[in-house]
Design a protein around this motif. Structure first.
Motif, short mmCIF file in Angstrom:
data_model
loop_
_atom_site.label_atom_id
_atom_site.label_comp_id
_atom_site.label_asym_id
_atom_site.label_seq_id
_atom_site.Cartn_x
_atom_site.Cartn_y
_atom_site.Cartn_z
N SER A 288 -1.75 -6.21 -0.94
CA SER A 288 -1.59 -7.39 -0.08
C SER A 288 -2.36 -7.29 1.22
O SER A 288 -2.39 -8.24 2.01
CB SER A 288 -0.09 -7.62 0.21
N THR A 289 -3.00 -6.17 1.48
CA THR A 289 -3.83 -6.03 2.69
C THR A 289 -5.32 -6.03 2.37
O THR A 289 -6.14 -5.84 3.25
CB THR A 289 -3.50 -4.70 3.42
N THR A 290 -5.67 -6.22 1.11
CA THR A 290 -7.07 -6.07 0.69
C THR A 290 -7.89 -7.35 0.77
O THR A 290 -9.10 -7.31 0.59
CB THR A 290 -7.13 -5.55 -0.75
N GLY A 291 -7.22 -8.48 0.97
CA GLY A 291 -7.94 -9.74 0.96
C GLY A 291 -8.07 -10.34 -0.43
O GLY A 291 -8.72 -11.38 -0.60
N MET A 292 -7.47 -9.71 -1.41
CA MET A 292 -7.52 -10.24 -2.78
C MET A 292 -6.70 -11.52 -2.88
O MET A 292 -5.71 -11.70 -2.17
CB MET A 292 -6.99 -9.20 -3.78
#
Length: 347
Positions: A288-292
């Motif tokens: 959820s922090t990867t920008g996916m």
């Protein structure tokens, strides 16, 4: 994950190698095994080194039946406290069930399963490692030891209905006849020893109920030398990327029957479904922090429908996937890094 086993697994190894004209110490050291640990109950060696030593001895000494020879010399003596369960259980069936439950004490990767039929029973053996050197030698050694156990329980005249191996034949046919005394099949689905169902009800003669109780209490209080659940976690992580993280696929990668894996996880007070759910929850937090995109995260977690991921996310964190992404972004923005918040993870 460690894969340590007791040095007792190499009991009589040096003697057999010497008899065949080899140098046991050199073979052991070549594969990272301390010669002083070979045959020791108190010392440990790696399962990988153990397998490589057995297989290398077979190759270097031109002795394709080395595994079976060593297994016959060792017998159930190498099972330590587990051997007491075989000697002092109520019946053959009780002994085999206890072996399946506590075999991890001797060799965590090894698994057994007793399947009862109306006319015959099947005792299967497997190694819960996908990549293991000289698996055929290891399996033949183990089934040779199993034969010693059966003959101890049922008498020296015991002959199985048949024996099966997953691998191809690696020794002369007469060597298998000498060890098992029955038809032996190769290229089978499982490694197994088949016996009449009635034999399972045979009582163990000379048993001592007190010795059985002491041995079982000791083993019940002794945890395995590695975490099976951790091994399953590693497999799930690997197979999620291939969209193959199912019980059947994980069990196949570990070279163990799904029912055996389910049972051993249950004995550890967990299940495949619980471990899979924990892995997905942790990955959702990280991704959820990867920008996916949410759809990409759902796919990474092995969900075929984005709605399934949304329901799981609300169950885990009490919020939607979009809200989780926003919360994780705020945490990261507030500190410049998400690392300091890892200790506050909700699991």
């Amino acid at each position: 994950m460690t894969d340590l086993i007791r040095g007792l697994a190499l009991l009589h190894f040096a003697n057999l190698v010497s008899t065949l004209g080899g140098d046991a110490d050199s073979l052991l050291r070549a594969h990272g095994v301390d010669p002083d640990a070979a045959g020791s109950y108190e010392r440990f060696v790696t399962y990988r080194g153990f397998a490589e030593v057995i297989g290398s001895a077979a190759v270097e000494l031109d002795c394709p039946d080395f595994g079976m020879r060593l297994g016959r010399k060792q017998g159930i003596e190498i099972l330590g406290p587990v051997a007491l369960l075989i000697r002092h259980s109520e019946t053959v069936a009780h002994a085999l069930d206890r072996v399946s439950r506590y075999l991890y004490f001797c060799a965590p990767p090894d698994t057994t399963l007793l399947t009862r039929g109306s006319r015959s029973a099947e005792f299967t053996f497997g190694i819960a490692r996908r990549q293991i050197a000289y698996r055929d030698q290891m399996v033949e050694k183990s089934l040779s030891i199993a034969m010693d156990a059966f003959r101890l329980m049922l008498g020296e005249g015991f002959v199985p209905l048949r024996v099966t191996f997953q691998h191809r034949r690696i020794s002369a046919s007469e060597r298998y006849s000498d060890v098992f005394g029955c038809p032996v099949q190769f290229g089978s689905d499982v490694n197994s020893i088949h016996l009449p169902s009635g034999a399972l009800n045979e009582p163990i003669r000379g048993r001592d109920a007190m010795v059985l109780s002491l041995a079982e209490n000791y083993l019940a209080q002794t945890g395995p030398t590695f975490s099976l659940s951790h091994h399953v976690e590693e497999m799930i992580h690997r197979l999620l990327n291939l969209n193959r993280a199912t019980l059947v696929e994980v069990a196949d990668e570990m070279a163990v029957h799904p029912r055996v894996l389910q049972r051993r996880l249950a004995e550890s007070d967990t299940s495949f479904e619980e471990i899979l759910d924990d892995v997905r929850r942790a990955l959702a937090w990280q991704l959820s922090t990867t920008g996916m995109q949410i759809s990409q995260i759902a796919a990474k977690l092995g969900y075929s429908e984005q709605s399934s991921y949304a329901r799981a996310c609300r169950r885990w964190y009490g919020e939607s996937p979009r809200q989780l992404i926003e919360r994780r972004r705020n945490l990261t923005d507030a500190s410049g890094t998400a690392q300091r918040f890892e200790n506050a993870l909700p699991f």
